[in-house]
Design a protein around this motif. Sequence first.
Motif, short mmCIF file in Angstrom:
data_model
loop_
_atom_site.label_atom_id
_atom_site.label_comp_id
_atom_site.label_asym_id
_atom_site.label_seq_id
_atom_site.Cartn_x
_atom_site.Cartn_y
_atom_site.Cartn_z
N ALA A 197 0.85 -1.20 0.00
CA ALA A 197 0.00 0.00 0.00
C ALA A 197 0.88 1.25 0.00
N GLN A 198 1.96 1.22 0.77
CA GLN A 198 2.90 2.34 0.80
C GLN A 198 3.65 2.47 -0.52
N ASP A 199 4.05 1.32 -1.06
CA ASP A 199 4.76 1.34 -2.34
C ASP A 199 3.88 1.92 -3.45
N TYR A 200 2.59 1.63 -3.39
CA TYR A 200 1.64 2.14 -4.37
C TYR A 200 1.61 3.67 -4.35
N VAL A 201 1.72 4.25 -3.17
CA VAL A 201 1.75 5.71 -3.05
C VAL A 201 2.92 6.28 -3.86
N ILE A 202 4.10 5.73 -3.64
CA ILE A 202 5.29 6.20 -4.34
C ILE A 202 5.17 5.93 -5.84
N ALA A 203 4.71 4.73 -6.19
CA ALA A 203 4.61 4.36 -7.60
C ALA A 203 3.61 5.24 -8.35
N HIS A 204 2.53 5.62 -7.68
CA HIS A 204 1.55 6.51 -8.30
C HIS A 204 2.17 7.87 -8.59
N GLU A 205 2.86 8.43 -7.61
CA GLU A 205 3.49 9.73 -7.83
C GLU A 205 4.57 9.65 -8.90
N PHE A 206 5.28 8.53 -8.94
CA PHE A 206 6.27 8.33 -10.00
C PHE A 206 5.56 8.28 -11.36
N GLY A 207 4.34 7.75 -11.37
CA GLY A 207 3.57 7.74 -12.60
C GLY A 207 3.31 9.14 -13.13
N HIS A 208 3.12 10.09 -12.22
CA HIS A 208 2.94 11.48 -12.66
C HIS A 208 4.22 12.02 -13.28
N HIS A 209 5.37 11.56 -12.80
CA HIS A 209 6.62 11.98 -13.42
C HIS A 209 6.73 11.42 -14.84
N ILE A 210 6.27 10.20 -15.03
CA ILE A 210 6.27 9.61 -16.37
C ILE A 210 5.39 10.44 -17.30
N GLN A 211 4.26 10.89 -16.79
CA GLN A 211 3.38 11.77 -17.59
C GLN A 211 4.08 13.07 -17.95
N LYS A 212 4.86 13.59 -17.04
CA LYS A 212 5.62 14.81 -17.33
C LYS A 212 6.62 14.55 -18.46
N LEU A 213 7.34 13.44 -18.38
CA LEU A 213 8.35 13.13 -19.39
C LEU A 213 7.73 12.88 -20.76
#
Length: 304
Positions: free
Chosen positions: A179-195
């Motif tokens: 559940a904690q990892d999902y938090v980080i992975a979701h925010e990392f997903g927003h970085h992928i959207q930025k790239l």
Amino acid sequence: MRLDDYDPNINVEDQRGSGGGGGGFGGGGGGLLMGLLPMIGSRFGCGGIVVVLILMAVFGGMGGLGGLLGGGQTSAPTTQSGPRSGTDTKSSCSLNAESKAACNAFSSADNTWEAIFQKNGQRFEAPKLVFFDGNGRSGCGAAQSAMGPFYCPTDQGIYLDTSFFNELSTRFKANGDFAQDYVIAHEFGHHIQKLLGTNAQVQQAQRQASETEGNALSVRLELQADCYAGVWAAANKTRLEAGDIQEGMTAAQAIGDDTLQKQSQGRVVPDSFTHGTSAQRQSWLKRGLDSGDPQQCDTFSGAI
């Protein structure tokens, strides 16, 4: 989830114990979310700063509300013994168990997405993980615990007050390391959207959209980040343990717009959704998990 220890070369910044501050709100990703209602929140979104602005304007701060708006978190850091912040990646990631877990998940996502980009012939640029407590500062303006974890596209930073992990577990019954990892992975997903330019395209479209249309675009952006989180997990499926996927589904359910609105105001207002329903968030996380393919995360074509 059995993740390796973090790569010591990951980009980590530590603002804990600094007293926070950092000026006013605004700038950067602030224009991404439009016209949000209170319990939509910023827990896993690009536009957390805008959310807090609206909360303060409409509800006089909302600091006492529970849920994914931060609940009982205060603007001042809590008093604690021992080190309050790290001076380098190793000391910051080793400050406590929550910090190490965040660094491990961040490092895993970093390695995973770099490999995916290389495979597709795309240029990858790593984000940074920024720890803060109570108050902090970002390229998008002030960072506050009430915002929850958020991504700032201006400085490509994932901002985290690790006290959120405790709130996720105790108040929303989303327990477990995944559940904690999902938090980080979701925010990392927003970085992928930025790239990939998705972030900028949505911002441009929202400038010409109505409030309801802008909210709908935000929903699609958030659901795609959920799907990208699933893609990361699929790439590391050999590290998953029994119960991990259910932990992720429980977390996704807890932060759905409909669930949050029912808890906060006793009714659901679909036009105000900005992150997606609990069912949608679970569905797109699962799509990423099942496919392991970023191309299957196109939330902008067809129904969601």
